[in-house]
Design a protein around this motif. Structure first.
Motif: not given
Lengths: 91, 347
Positions: B89-101
């Protein structure tokens, strides 16, 4: 037959967890399995979050044997814990 | 010991056969349940119309039904969840910008197995890998609030409409509250050592799960989750049964009804310090609803009991400064209040 390790090789076991039921259960389980197996261990409860960072653990409870992470997340199954003490911390 | 070893072995060697047989037995049991519990109540020397009769019927009917549903769904979810580890899950979320993340984080919160005792290591792990703070909060709000146990109990006791409604609302609160916390730029209110941690690149092992691994994961989930929550369910259904049998009709309407504007905030204030889980609170809530409480008020109560717990705040204090915890509680409570008022107004 298990030969009890001498004092100098006393296995260091840490249970990492922050005051939850599963962490207490895990601690008690490790204690019980080691006693049943006749293995002398130095068991320690760790609730310092910086230690989680040190071992890279994202789930608790986690178990560290002689500095090696052997388990993370949930209460381990009894046979898994038994393997740690019967064959040494290889799993 | 040999029996246990054997019985564990054949589902592993023949996972497909095991799953088919398990599904058939489960459905058969579920069908047999209603006539069986009715026969049981009829056989008891208690007048069904009496207070005790009403309470007993509720207890004897709902307990096996909920436990059976829970065992089945937890098993299936255990198989599904085995692919969603916190590390992945962390890999999927890392470095994404807010909103869709935030949307992703809240949704992943539903399927990633989570125990509130893991809140701190998980939080640290997310922050360390560069998951934005607000996104981390979306995950941390959704994970305990919207899970298979809550949804199963809602489905079993209220039906699929309310279960879906709860899923949608829970996700919305988690997404919005996380997004707001992110907008508030509160990184300075992390504990200093958390803020100063060296960043890492998140990686996760490639899981190659066979069907029998997944069956094992299903068993483990049932042992762990059902084994832990069944006393709460029994207690919750027992209290619910007493309310069903003894509290007069429409009694709750005056204190938890639509017309009492203060009932929603009161439900939240009472709900936060209550320390139980979805399994314990939902049967009680169902009984309250039957006695005239308004749905919005009841939903608000349920969400605040499950999503905001005092022990979790104490644990989070190890990584967050008081102001961030207070903001987190305030934003989530506001979201829950909104849910309560909107429902009372619309329905």
């Amino acid at each position: 037959m298990i030969t009890p390790p001498s004092r100098s090789t006393l296995t260091q076991v840490k249970v990492l967890g922050i005051g939850c039921r599963r962490c207490r259960d895990t601690y008690a389980l490790v204690e019980d399995v080691a006693r049943t197996a006749g293995v002398a261990i130095a068991l320690e409860r760790v609730d310092d979050p910086q230690q989680f960072v040190a071992y890279g653990v994202m789930r608790s409870p986690a178990v560290v044997i002689d500095g090696r992470l052997v388990h993370a997340g949930g209460r381990p199954a009894r046979d898994k814990v038994e393997r740690w003490f019967h064959e040494g911390p290889t799993t | 010991m040999h029996v246990i070893a054997l019985s564990r072995k054949w589902p592993d060697t023949h996972p497909r056969a095991f799953l088919a047989l398990a599904a058939v037995s489960w459905v058969a049991l579920y069908w047999a349940l209603i006539p069986a519990s009715e026969a049981l109540v009829a056989a008891l020397p208690v007048d069904r119309a009496s207070h005790l009769g009403g309470a007993l019927q509720f207890f004897l009917y709902d307990t096996p039904k909920v436990l059976l549903l829970l065992t089945g769904i937890v098993f299936v979810m255990g198989m599904v969840n085995s692919a969603f580890t916190p590390e992945r899950t962390r890999v999927l979320l890392a470095g994404r910008t807010e909103g869709i993340a935030n949307v992703m984080a809240a949704s992943l919160g539903v399927v990633t197995p989570f125990c509130s005792c893991s809140a701190v290591p998980l939080f640290i792990g997310f922050v360390q890998a560069g998951v934005p703070l607000g996104v981390t909060f979306s995950f941390l709000i959704a994970a305990p609030m919207v899970n298979e146990v809550a949804l199963t109990l809602l489905f079993g006791l209220f039906g699929w409409r309310i279960a879906l409604l709860y899923l949608g609302l829970g996700l919305s609160v988690a997404i919005l509250a996380g997004w707001i916390v992110g907008r508030l730029r509160m990184e300075a209110h992390l504990e200093d050592w958390v803020r100063d941690m060296p960043r890492i690149v998140a990686t996760a092992d490639d899981l190659r799960l066979t069907l029998s691994d997944r069956v094992d994961a299903g068993f483990a989930a049932v042992r762990d989750i059902v084994g832990r929550v069944w006393p709460y369910i029994l207690a919750g259904i027992a209290i619910g049964a007493v309310i069903h049998g003894y509290v007069p009709e429409a009694f709750m309407a005056s204190i938890m009804g639509k017309d009492a504007w203060w009932s929603v905030p009161l439900a939240v204030v009472v709900g936060v310090p209550m320390y139980t889980n979805a399994a314990g609170v939902i049967p009680i809530v169902q009984a309250l609803l039957a006695k005239g409480a308004a749905l919005g008020t009841v939903l608000a109560f349920m969400m605040s009991v499950i999503a905001l717990s005092l022990p979790e705040m104490v644990i989070l204090r190890k990584v967050l400064k008081v102001r961030l915890i207070a903001t987190f509680v305030g934003v989530v409570a506001a979201g829950i209040l909104l849910v309560g008022y909107v429902f009372n107004a619309v329905l």
